[in-house]
Design a protein around this motif. Structure first.
Motif, mmCIF file in Angstrom:
data_model
loop_
_atom_site.group_PDB
_atom_site.id
_atom_site.type_symbol
_atom_site.label_atom_id
_atom_site.label_comp_id
_atom_site.label_asym_id
_atom_site.label_seq_id
_atom_site.Cartn_x
_atom_site.Cartn_y
_atom_site.Cartn_z
ATOM 1 N N LYS A 1 36.524 50.040 78.444
ATOM 2 C CA LYS A 1 37.303 49.835 79.666
ATOM 3 C C LYS A 1 36.523 49.036 80.697
ATOM 4 N N LYS A 2 35.268 49.354 80.867
ATOM 5 C CA LYS A 2 34.454 48.614 81.828
ATOM 6 C C LYS A 2 34.428 47.127 81.498
ATOM 7 N N GLN A 3 34.292 46.815 80.210
ATOM 8 C CA GLN A 3 34.289 45.413 79.792
ATOM 9 C C GLN A 3 35.657 44.767 80.027
ATOM 10 N N LEU A 4 36.725 45.511 79.762
ATOM 11 C CA LEU A 4 38.064 44.997 79.985
ATOM 12 C C LEU A 4 38.301 44.704 81.462
ATOM 13 N N TYR A 5 37.931 45.639 82.329
ATOM 14 C CA TYR A 5 38.142 45.453 83.770
ATOM 15 C C TYR A 5 37.274 44.313 84.305
ATOM 16 N N GLU A 6 36.119 44.127 83.712
ATOM 17 C CA GLU A 6 35.195 43.076 84.158
ATOM 18 C C GLU A 6 35.645 41.699 83.679
ATOM 19 N N TYR B 1 34.728 52.224 89.473
ATOM 20 C CA TYR B 1 33.942 53.450 89.633
ATOM 21 C C TYR B 1 34.286 54.441 88.528
ATOM 22 N N ILE B 2 33.326 55.280 88.207
ATOM 23 C CA ILE B 2 33.554 56.381 87.280
ATOM 24 C C ILE B 2 32.971 57.647 87.888
ATOM 25 N N TYR B 3 33.628 58.782 87.599
ATOM 26 C CA TYR B 3 33.156 60.061 88.148
ATOM 27 C C TYR B 3 33.690 61.196 87.291
ATOM 28 N N ASP B 4 32.816 62.165 87.013
ATOM 29 C CA ASP B 4 33.184 63.372 86.286
ATOM 30 C C ASP B 4 33.415 64.492 87.295
ATOM 31 N N PRO B 5 34.652 64.988 87.441
ATOM 32 C CA PRO B 5 34.926 66.040 88.424
ATOM 33 C C PRO B 5 34.119 67.313 88.213
ATOM 34 N N PHE B 6 33.532 67.488 87.039
ATOM 35 C CA PHE B 6 32.725 68.677 86.774
ATOM 36 C C PHE B 6 31.229 68.406 86.938
ATOM 37 N N ASN B 7 30.863 67.198 87.357
ATOM 38 C CA ASN B 7 29.448 66.837 87.534
ATOM 39 C C ASN B 7 29.291 66.072 88.840
ATOM 40 N N SER C 1 27.538 62.440 89.010
ATOM 41 C CA SER C 1 27.940 61.471 87.992
ATOM 42 C C SER C 1 28.543 60.186 88.550
ATOM 43 N N LEU C 2 28.649 60.060 89.871
ATOM 44 C CA LEU C 2 29.315 58.890 90.450
ATOM 45 C C LEU C 2 28.526 57.617 90.187
ATOM 46 N N GLU C 3 29.207 56.621 89.616
ATOM 47 C CA GLU C 3 28.647 55.292 89.409
ATOM 48 C C GLU C 3 29.686 54.261 89.809
ATOM 49 N N GLY C 4 29.229 53.084 90.229
ATOM 50 C CA GLY C 4 30.172 52.046 90.626
ATOM 51 C C GLY C 4 29.581 50.660 90.467
ATOM 52 N N TRP C 5 30.474 49.690 90.336
ATOM 53 C CA TRP C 5 30.065 48.297 90.165
ATOM 54 C C TRP C 5 30.978 47.400 90.991
ATOM 55 N N PRO D 1 25.697 46.799 89.563
ATOM 56 C CA PRO D 1 25.752 48.204 90.002
ATOM 57 C C PRO D 1 25.613 48.321 91.512
ATOM 58 N N LEU D 2 26.361 49.259 92.086
ATOM 59 C CA LEU D 2 26.299 49.519 93.515
ATOM 60 C C LEU D 2 25.189 50.514 93.823
ATOM 61 N N THR D 3 24.524 50.303 94.946
ATOM 62 C CA THR D 3 23.446 51.193 95.380
ATOM 63 C C THR D 3 23.996 52.217 96.363
ATOM 64 N N PRO D 4 23.802 53.506 96.115
ATOM 65 C CA PRO D 4 24.332 54.524 97.035
ATOM 66 C C PRO D 4 23.588 54.528 98.361
ATOM 67 N N ASN D 5 24.278 54.987 99.416
ATOM 68 C CA ASN D 5 23.613 55.147 100.707
ATOM 69 C C ASN D 5 22.877 56.484 100.735
ATOM 70 N N GLU D 6 22.404 56.871 101.917
ATOM 71 C CA GLU D 6 21.609 58.095 102.016
ATOM 72 C C GLU D 6 22.403 59.345 101.677
ATOM 73 N N ASN D 7 23.742 59.262 101.724
ATOM 74 C CA ASN D 7 24.590 60.400 101.360
ATOM 75 C C ASN D 7 24.986 60.395 99.896
ATOM 76 N N GLY D 8 24.571 59.357 99.169
ATOM 77 C CA GLY D 8 24.971 59.233 97.784
ATOM 78 C C GLY D 8 26.326 58.572 97.609
ATOM 79 N N TRP D 9 26.886 58.012 98.705
ATOM 80 C CA TRP D 9 28.183 57.371 98.648
ATOM 81 C C TRP D 9 28.044 55.916 98.204
#
Length: 266
Positions: free
Chosen positions: A127-132, A141-147, A150-154, A163-171
């Motif tokens: 999917k990532k390759q398809l969207y790209e 972005y991808i995220y596991d609601p149980f983890n 796990s947040l990652e983004g591009w 890849p996106l770099t999170p701020n001090e809050n992890g956002w």
């Protein structure tokens, strides 16, 4: 000398490009991975709609098929994004799915996939390759609601995701929506039944949580209650001041009467 005219074959003259498929399927009948995944998806959709309520050129969708070619329509080789947003489109039109050839070739600008053990590899890979490469979706972005970690983004830069770099809050910043994407700890729709969990939520550029509609209504109700209490306090204070002024007037009147009856009191 006149050029000889070339006569096209009748089969060529009568040829028309194939029409797009019309027998599209918009419901695969498969439930989301878990109740938490369903609530997480709806929370993202509702909060994005709340944040962008002033715009009529935005469509927010989730768990809907995105059809981009007749081949894909026939093969049904992947499931629709859990959350997506398309900007500068007719946001008022009702849609059962996102059909690219009915949207003037527009693809989603933002996509979020909610991971599970059964989908993580596909969400990070195919999917990532398809969207790209095909969708050219700007923010993914991808995220596991149980983890909660796990947040990652591009973000698409040129032809590839960076890849996106999170701020001090992890956002992570979402350039297309001009919102932060980060976790929030609490309960939504009584999930989980006890305690709290970490949900993926939107924050405005100043870092304030974008409320869900029911949260916004609750905030407005609380504000109205506070304003009513302040108005009540002001009314009580005005009443006290009026009573105090009345008491002073009565004492002054009594003193004047006393002076009138007994001038020697001066």
């Amino acid at each position: 000398m006149a050029e000889p005219q070339t006569q096209l074959p009748a089969t060529f003259i009568d040829w028309e490009p194939p029409a797009p498929p019309t027998n599209l399927i918009f419901d695969d009948g498969e439930p989301l991975e878990s109740n938490r995944h369903r609530i997480a998806m709806n929370a993202l959709i509702r909060s994005a709609q709340q944040a962008l309520a002033g715009r009529s050129d935005v469509f927010i969708g989730g768990n809907m098929f995105v059809y981009y070619s007749s081949t894909q329509a026939m093969n049904r080789d992947f499931r629709g994004p859990d959350f997506f947003a398309a900007l500068e489109v007719d946001g008022s039109r009702e849609r059962k799915g996102w059909v690219v050839w009915e949207e003037e070739g527009r693809y989603p600008d933002v996509i979020i996939e909610l991971l599970s053990d059964s989908t993580a590899a596909v969400d990070r890979g195919v999917k990532k390759q398809l969207y790209e490469k095909v969708f050219k979706t700007q923010d993914y972005y991808i995220y596991d609601p149980f983890n909660p970690n796990s947040l990652e983004g591009w973000h698409l830069e040129g032809r590839s995701y960076q890849p996106l770099t999170p701020n001090e809050n992890g956002w992570l910043w979402c350039e297309m929506l001009q919102l932060w994407l980060g976790t929030w700890e609490g309960a939504i729709d009584r999930e989980p039944p006890t305690g709290t969990c970490h949900w993926l939520r939107f924050y405005d550029p100043q870092g304030r949580l974008v409320p869900l509609p029911e949260e916004a209504a609750q905030q407005q109700a609380e504000l109205a209650q506070q304003q009513a209490e302040i108005a009540q306090q002001q009314a009580e204070l005005a009443q006290q001041q009026a009573e105090l002024a009345q008491q002073r007037a009565e004492r002054l009147a009594a003193r004047l009467r006393e002076l009138g009856e007994n001038p020697d009191a001066l």
